[in-house]
Design a protein around this motif. Structure first.
Motif, mmCIF file in Angstrom:
data_model
loop_
_atom_site.group_PDB
_atom_site.id
_atom_site.type_symbol
_atom_site.label_atom_id
_atom_site.label_comp_id
_atom_site.label_asym_id
_atom_site.label_seq_id
_atom_site.Cartn_x
_atom_site.Cartn_y
_atom_site.Cartn_z
ATOM 1 N N PRO A 127 0.786 -1.229 0.000
ATOM 2 C CA PRO A 127 0.000 0.000 0.000
ATOM 3 C C PRO A 127 0.807 1.262 0.000
ATOM 4 O O PRO A 127 1.979 1.249 0.260
ATOM 5 C CB PRO A 127 -0.807 -0.075 1.287
ATOM 6 C CG PRO A 127 -0.095 -1.072 2.098
ATOM 7 C CD PRO A 127 0.765 -1.878 1.168
ATOM 8 N N PRO A 128 0.203 2.331 -0.261
ATOM 9 C CA PRO A 128 0.894 3.598 -0.453
ATOM 10 C C PRO A 128 1.304 4.249 0.838
ATOM 11 O O PRO A 128 0.759 3.966 1.891
ATOM 12 C CB PRO A 128 -0.168 4.452 -1.154
ATOM 13 C CG PRO A 128 -1.451 3.886 -0.640
ATOM 14 C CD PRO A 128 -1.201 2.426 -0.426
ATOM 15 N N LEU A 129 2.279 5.161 0.752
ATOM 16 C CA LEU A 129 2.625 5.961 1.910
ATOM 17 C C LEU A 129 1.533 6.966 2.218
ATOM 18 O O LEU A 129 1.401 7.439 3.326
ATOM 19 C CB LEU A 129 3.945 6.700 1.655
ATOM 20 C CG LEU A 129 5.185 5.826 1.755
ATOM 21 C CD1 LEU A 129 6.421 6.639 1.430
ATOM 22 C CD2 LEU A 129 5.304 5.206 3.121
ATOM 23 N N GLY A 148 9.010 15.610 7.300
ATOM 24 C CA GLY A 148 7.674 16.177 7.178
ATOM 25 C C GLY A 148 6.701 15.354 6.374
ATOM 26 O O GLY A 148 5.575 15.795 6.130
ATOM 27 N N LEU A 149 7.089 14.163 5.955
ATOM 28 C CA LEU A 149 6.171 13.326 5.191
ATOM 29 C C LEU A 149 4.999 12.913 6.086
ATOM 30 O O LEU A 149 5.196 12.468 7.212
ATOM 31 C CB LEU A 149 6.892 12.083 4.683
ATOM 32 C CG LEU A 149 6.168 11.286 3.599
ATOM 33 C CD1 LEU A 149 6.226 12.032 2.274
ATOM 34 C CD2 LEU A 149 6.789 9.912 3.456
ATOM 35 N N PRO A 150 3.757 13.049 5.633
ATOM 36 C CA PRO A 150 2.605 12.690 6.465
ATOM 37 C C PRO A 150 2.652 11.226 6.894
ATOM 38 O O PRO A 150 3.031 10.353 6.114
ATOM 39 C CB PRO A 150 1.408 12.957 5.556
ATOM 40 C CG PRO A 150 1.901 13.948 4.553
ATOM 41 C CD PRO A 150 3.349 13.619 4.337
ATOM 42 N N GLU A 151 2.273 10.974 8.117
ATOM 43 C CA GLU A 151 2.237 9.615 8.646
ATOM 44 C C GLU A 151 0.965 8.928 8.156
ATOM 45 O O GLU A 151 -0.140 9.427 8.374
ATOM 46 C CB GLU A 151 2.245 9.647 10.172
ATOM 47 C CG GLU A 151 2.351 8.291 10.829
ATOM 48 C CD GLU A 151 3.755 7.722 10.777
ATOM 49 O OE1 GLU A 151 3.902 6.509 11.022
ATOM 50 O OE2 GLU A 151 4.696 8.489 10.499
ATOM 51 N N PRO A 152 1.069 7.793 7.477
ATOM 52 C CA PRO A 152 -0.142 7.099 7.036
ATOM 53 C C PRO A 152 -0.930 6.569 8.226
ATOM 54 O O PRO A 152 -0.370 6.246 9.276
ATOM 55 C CB PRO A 152 0.385 5.956 6.170
ATOM 56 C CG PRO A 152 1.784 5.744 6.631
ATOM 57 C CD PRO A 152 2.288 7.082 7.079
ATOM 58 N N GLY A 153 -2.234 6.494 8.082
ATOM 59 C CA GLY A 153 -3.066 5.983 9.157
ATOM 60 C C GLY A 153 -2.824 4.507 9.408
ATOM 61 O O GLY A 153 -2.325 3.796 8.539
#
Length: 321
Positions: free
Chosen positions: A31-33, A191-196
């Protein structure tokens, strides 16, 4: 940190880019980041409500943030193309969220994969990943000084950065070239968003109760997805256990499953055209026609009860018919 314009990549499409293998046992690559559902019009069951945002920007993935010219010149490839369709996660220890950069004009050509571990990681996890890779008896790995340290070969580098393991992997090159690419990943990761924690597909919910029985606990993380040819991937993850179901297309499924059919530890199950659960490892294979093999894999091998794996196969096999 550098950011770059990606307007030209968007064109008239609204598809989003997705954006990791483990040291030992792995799945086809999953799955994607960016935490998005590939079926946004469908809603998971209340027991597995995802914490993922409904939309996300292309620029929020590592693959888009990376300097494509650097990738092209480092690997000596003709083109570098962001692949908009998110690949499944790479299941194993660790499990990685991944994105891909195409390295040729062919849809089946080589790719560069960039992964981030779904679980938090420590130096002990890095050491465990190195130990697991060494056990594969593959190309000897060497230490690298990227992030907080790591290891790599002529095909990949794994390193620790800000509490996560990162991996960059692709076609054969040199360790030095993969160190260059790993340093680029490290520079772009800030700063990359943390995946749920819950990336789910409604189709996989039919297997969730059986998966909890196999694992001995409900999954802390979910990583459902879809292969390039449209087969569903379901994944359940805890700190110590991983369980996933997927399918792969093959030229001769009967030949592929023949060694499993003949294995002394194989127990026949009445699913598909033929199916077997390995009583030693728990790994379950089901042949569907002449061109598809369904796989249900518990990790670590040997930790799942065979009867529980049969129940999981019964619950999910209709996804692959």
């Amino acid at each position: 940190m550098r950011t770059r314009s990606v307007v030209a990549l968007l064109g008239s499409t609204a598809l989003l880019a997705g954006c990791g293998g483990p040291g030992g046992e792995t799945a086809p690559s999953v799955p994607p980041l960016v935490s998005i559902s590939t079926t946004p019009t469908e809603t998971p069951t209340p027991s597995a409500t995802p914490s993922t945002p409904p939309t996300a920007k292309v620029a929020e993935t590592l693959c888009v943030r990376m300097d494509q010219t650097l990738v092209q010149t480092t690997l000596g490839v003709p083109v570098v193309q962001i692949q908009l369709k998110p690949p499944p996660a790479e299941f194993g220890f660790p499990t990685y969220d991944v994105c891909q950069l195409g390295l040729s004009t062919s849809p089946t050509g080589p790719v560069l994969r960039v992964g981030t571990s779904v679980m938090p990681a420590t130096p002990a996890d890095l050491a465990a990943a190195r130990k697991a890779y060494d056990a594969t008896k593959g190309e000897p790995a060497k230490p690298v000084t990227v992030g907080q340290g790591g290891f790599g070969t002529s095909r990949f580098v794994v390193f620790l950065l800000d509490g996560k393991l990162r991996k960059v992997s692709g076609p054969a090159a040199t360790l030095a070239k993969y160190v260059v690419l790993a340093n680029e990943v490290a520079q772009q990761a800030d700063g990359l968003p943390e995946p749920g924690p819950l990336i789910t597909r409604p189709e996989c919910e039919r297997g969730t109760p059986a998966a909890a029985k196999v694992m001995g606990a409900e999954a802390a993380l979910r990583r459902d997805g879809q292969t390039d040819v449209g087969d569903i991937v379901c994944g359940w993850i805890t700190k110590t256990r991983v369980l996933y179901t997927t399918a792969r297309r093959v030229a001769d499924a009967e030949a592929v499953i023949a060694p499993t059919r003949k294995a002394a530890t194989s127990l026949s199950i009445p699913l598909g055209d033929e199916g077997y659960v390995d009583t030693a490892t728990g790994r379950t294979l089901i042949r569907v026609g002449t061109g598809k093999i369904v796989e249900l894999v518990p990790l670590p091998a040997g930790t799942a009860d065979k009867d529980d794996m049969v129940k999981l196969a019964l619950a999910t096999s209709s996804l692959y018919r």
